[in-house]
Write an enzyme that holds these catalytic residues in place. Sequence first.
Site, PDB file in Angstrom:
ATOM      1  N   CYS A   1       0.822  -1.229   0.000  1.00  0.00           N
ATOM      2  CA  CYS A   1       0.000   0.000   0.000  1.00  0.00           C
ATOM      3  C   CYS A   1       0.848   1.268   0.000  1.00  0.00           C
ATOM      4  CB  CYS A   1      -0.978  -0.005   1.167  1.00  0.00           C
ATOM      5  SG  CYS A   1      -0.270  -0.449   2.722  1.00  0.00           S
TER       6      CYS A   1
HETATM    7  C1  LIG Z   1       0.371  -5.230   2.479  1.00  0.00           C
HETATM    8  S1  LIG Z   1       1.602  -6.425   2.791  1.00  0.00           S
HETATM    9  C2  LIG Z   1       0.647  -7.909   2.769  1.00  0.00           C
HETATM   10  C3  LIG Z   1      -0.108  -8.222   4.010  1.00  0.00           C
HETATM   11  C4  LIG Z   1      -0.709  -9.589   4.047  1.00  0.00           C
HETATM   12  N1  LIG Z   1      -1.682  -9.810   3.006  1.00  0.00           N
HETATM   13  C5  LIG Z   1      -1.365  -9.857   5.392  1.00  0.00           C
HETATM   14  O1  LIG Z   1      -2.601  -9.805   5.449  1.00  0.00           O
HETATM   15  O2  LIG Z   1      -0.636 -10.093   6.373  1.00  0.00           O
HETATM   16  C6  LIG Z   1       2.421  -6.556   1.253  1.00  0.00           C
HETATM   17  C7  LIG Z   1       3.447  -7.669   1.167  1.00  0.00           C
HETATM   18  O3  LIG Z   1       3.887  -7.755  -0.178  1.00  0.00           O
HETATM   19  C8  LIG Z   1       5.220  -8.200  -0.174  1.00  0.00           C
HETATM   20  N2  LIG Z   1       5.767  -7.863  -1.504  1.00  0.00           N
HETATM   21  C9  LIG Z   1       5.954  -6.633  -2.018  1.00  0.00           C
HETATM   22  N3  LIG Z   1       6.413  -6.720  -3.291  1.00  0.00           N
HETATM   23  C10 LIG Z   1       6.515  -8.051  -3.569  1.00  0.00           C
HETATM   24  C11 LIG Z   1       6.936  -8.787  -4.715  1.00  0.00           C
HETATM   25  N4  LIG Z   1       7.357  -8.176  -5.831  1.00  0.00           N
HETATM   26  N5  LIG Z   1       6.894 -10.129  -4.654  1.00  0.00           N
HETATM   27  C12 LIG Z   1       6.484 -10.756  -3.534  1.00  0.00           C
HETATM   28  N6  LIG Z   1       6.081 -10.130  -2.422  1.00  0.00           N
HETATM   29  C13 LIG Z   1       6.087  -8.782  -2.435  1.00  0.00           C
HETATM   30  C14 LIG Z   1       5.856  -7.488   1.010  1.00  0.00           C
HETATM   31  O4  LIG Z   1       6.991  -8.215   1.464  1.00  0.00           O
HETATM   32  C15 LIG Z   1       4.695  -7.475   2.015  1.00  0.00           C
HETATM   33  O5  LIG Z   1       4.805  -8.544   2.915  1.00  0.00           O
END
Ligand SMILES: C[S@@+](CC[C@H](N)C(=O)[O-])C[C@H]1O[C@@H](n2cnc3c(N)ncnc32)[C@H](O)[C@@H]1O
Length: 283
Positions: free
Chosen positions: A71
């Site tokens: 986000c």
């Molecule tokens: C908003 S958080 C997700 C929260 C999760 N859905 C929860 O409810 O606990 C976004 C996540 O996306 C991961 N992320 C960001 N870019 C990414 C990518 N290119 N590939 C894989 N994971 C990614 C980050 O490490 C982070 O943990």
Amino acid sequence: MFTVVDLFAGGGGASVGLRHAGLRHVLSVDFWERAVETLIASGFPGYHHDLSKPIPGWLPPVWAVWASPPCQPHSRNGKRLGKEDPRDGYGALFDQIDRIKPRWLMTENTSHLDGTDYWAEVLEKIRARFEFVEAFVLNARDYGVPQDRARLICIAGPRPFEPPKIAWGRLAPSAFLGDGFLRAEQSGATARSTSEVCQTITAARNLYFWKTNPGRRLPRDTCKHPDARILSPYETAWLQGFPLDHPFRGTLGEMQTQVGNACPPPLAYAVARAAMEADGFSW
Ligand SMILES: C[S@@+](CC[C@H](N)C(=O)[O-])C[C@H]1O[C@@H](n2cnc3c(N)ncnc32)[C@H](O)[C@@H]1O
């Protein structure tokens, strides 16, 4: 079989809610090793992978994809660079969806994305792939989470559906923390009594529990004030709707990041149920 792939799964907030709703995880993907360790310790098929690249190998057909792209590119607290921000995950999400071809898609992000040109573009792309698409701003406090947390949710699938059902009761932080006040350090907000839902939890470890109302001006060294103590990541995890035994991995700071980034499990539960009911699942 109601199966799900959780993309950008973090420390498993959404995953926990989806499992509680009755979904079976095929994969929970994140590129942050610590988050994947937490997912695996929680019994999810955590997979360490950068979603800007295709998920290698064969995937069985899945009932749904849940996605919580980062986000930060869309939050009012940042620069709001949207798709120009290298952290933006929507491009990767559409590539993954075109490969996985789920029956349903559920997405979650900050409510700050709502009403932007970028969100209108994202919705158009979702509508090009699914017949029934609706987006709502839902506040976690209406779904049994003791926190003010507005999230932009989108549900897309092959059948009409009802919006997620609001929980019948509100939960207050006092149920766990007892009577007192909560206030984040470095925040302009006033303290809130623990009988009211608390302010939005973030990835910063800065939420204090006060026995007395601290008012608007916090003492210079809040940590040493006899009436104040910092909340542990486990306490903030409870305020985020995680079960108390969620096996977070990492340092306290890494745990707090997983908590602050999470979709509250009860919210993911309510969203999944809306789609499951549309497909004839009854409880
Ligand atoms: C908003 S958080 C997700 C929260 C999760 N859905 C929860 O409810 O606990 C976004 C996540 O996306 C991961 N992320 C960001 N870019 C990414 C990518 N290119 N590939 C894989 N994971 C990614 C980050 O490490 C982070 O943990």
